[in-house]
Design an enzyme around this catalytic site. Sequence first.
Site, PDB file in Angstrom:
ATOM      1  N   HIS A 110      39.018  32.673  37.103  1.00  0.00           N
ATOM      2  CA  HIS A 110      39.613  33.538  36.089  1.00  0.00           C
ATOM      3  C   HIS A 110      38.578  34.566  35.659  1.00  0.00           C
ATOM      4  CE1 HIS A 110      42.685  30.540  36.181  1.00  0.00           C
ATOM      5  NE2 HIS A 110      41.850  29.615  35.807  1.00  0.00           N
ATOM      6  N   ARG A 168      43.059  33.989  43.285  1.00  0.00           N
ATOM      7  CA  ARG A 168      43.153  32.827  44.162  1.00  0.00           C
ATOM      8  C   ARG A 168      42.275  33.002  45.391  1.00  0.00           C
ATOM      9  NH1 ARG A 168      48.207  33.683  42.155  1.00  0.00           N
ATOM     10  NH2 ARG A 168      48.847  32.014  40.758  1.00  0.00           N
ATOM     11  N   GLN A 205      40.837  28.679  42.630  1.00  0.00           N
ATOM     12  CA  GLN A 205      41.030  29.860  41.796  1.00  0.00           C
ATOM     13  C   GLN A 205      39.866  30.079  40.869  1.00  0.00           C
ATOM     14  OE1 GLN A 205      43.720  28.455  38.221  1.00  0.00           O
ATOM     15  NE2 GLN A 205      44.726  27.979  40.154  1.00  0.00           N
ATOM     16  N   GLU A 263      39.121  27.833  30.124  1.00  0.00           N
ATOM     17  CA  GLU A 263      40.071  26.748  29.889  1.00  0.00           C
ATOM     18  C   GLU A 263      39.359  25.411  29.762  1.00  0.00           C
ATOM     19  OE1 GLU A 263      42.692  27.551  33.177  1.00  0.00           O
ATOM     20  OE2 GLU A 263      41.286  26.813  34.652  1.00  0.00           O
ATOM     21  N   HIS A 319      37.439  26.794  40.801  1.00  0.00           N
ATOM     22  CA  HIS A 319      37.927  25.428  40.579  1.00  0.00           C
ATOM     23  C   HIS A 319      39.298  25.255  41.223  1.00  0.00           C
ATOM     24  CE1 HIS A 319      39.443  27.902  37.245  1.00  0.00           C
ATOM     25  NE2 HIS A 319      40.513  27.131  37.269  1.00  0.00           N
TER      26      HIS A 319
HETATM   27 ZN   LIG Z   1      42.341  27.630  36.293  1.00  0.00          ZN
END
Ligand SMILES: [Zn+2]
Length: 403
Positions: A99, A282, A97, A134, A263
Amino acid sequence: MIFKLMGKHQHYNWGGADFIPTWLKLENNNGQPYAEYWLGAHRSAPSLVEFEQKWLPLDRLLDTAPELLGDEGRAKFGNELPYLLKILDVKLPLSIQLHPTKSQAEQGFLQEEQQGVPLTASHRTYKDRNHKPEMMIALSDFWLLHGFKPLTQIIQDLQNIASLAPLAERIQHQGLPKVYAEIMQADQPQLEQWLLPIIEQYRPDYQQGKLSLNQAEYWVLYTLEAMDIPLTKLDAGLLCFYLFNIVHLEKGEGIYQGAGLPHAYLRGQNIELMAASDNVIRGGLTPKYVDIPALLNIIDYSEVVPKIIPCYHPEQQESNLFLYPTPLAQDFALQRLDFKAFSEERFTSSSASILLVMEGSLYLDLGNNAIHLKQGESVFISANTQVESIGEQNGYAVVATLP
Ligand SMILES: [Zn+2]
């Protein structure tokens, strides 16, 4: 002000049945998967805060009393808590995935709204308008895929496998983006041609436990087995083990992942802190909706050399409150508070914070009363609150806050 906080569970099917229930002392007799425990105010699963003996959703409390977020936080992020703190138990590999950046998310969200795609639809990609950088700290040995390897490494690794060597040649001539796009859109006969020879050659060694976990072949065979992928329905994501960095974090080590960085979490437990968003694009290894055009549009092809956030060493610290270094993060910062029985710590949280006890127990002295927190229990601390914590049983807490 300090409020007792209660998080939300996510029972995604890749989660383990033991780690989170054991840590939170929950019964889980029917073996339900507990993938994630969320602490935050994300509208899709807000935590609950205790207020006048009632439990209220944190997002609703902040809607009514945004001053709890503090002037500085509100100037930057509006009347929203900008981060989301999670505990994850990755039993089966997660999808590959990435972001979006903030502007990509704003654009994508608006587009899907205009197209009338319901927020809860399985083919909805943008659930909110926010980006989702993240960071994570491993709670066990942790394995993940993290960004494209340096190009010379990719080419060398592909050349070492006969069925993949033609890909190395094509990357040299046509560049990585073009070849990656073709891999992600390859049909089943093509995937078989690339992958079946690898699976046949390495399966005996895999079954005898002879492959190293740093080896792409280990993860190809493990993923086939763990995700129950039939050889007649191979997934292009399996090729990613040859393209991305396979990273091993030891317990206590961490890593940061910015927008666009591809990642996948492969195995282990961790603490995750991210911008408050659920925007995931995804790219394989999932039965969920895969949007290849959206992925190819925003994927970051940069060569990545993983930067590990080092393990925390209490003996090297002057204070019991330690800040994990994540210089690129704007929306969140993670601290660790170590405590021993009877040890006192005083600090002021300049922005709204969430304190979660990971091990041991402590209490927060509120003058006329106190909040006792055991392992797995947490509080929401409003901006500019003076916190006085006193250890009961040796342990540590994490504190999510703003940088
Ligand atoms: Zn992630």
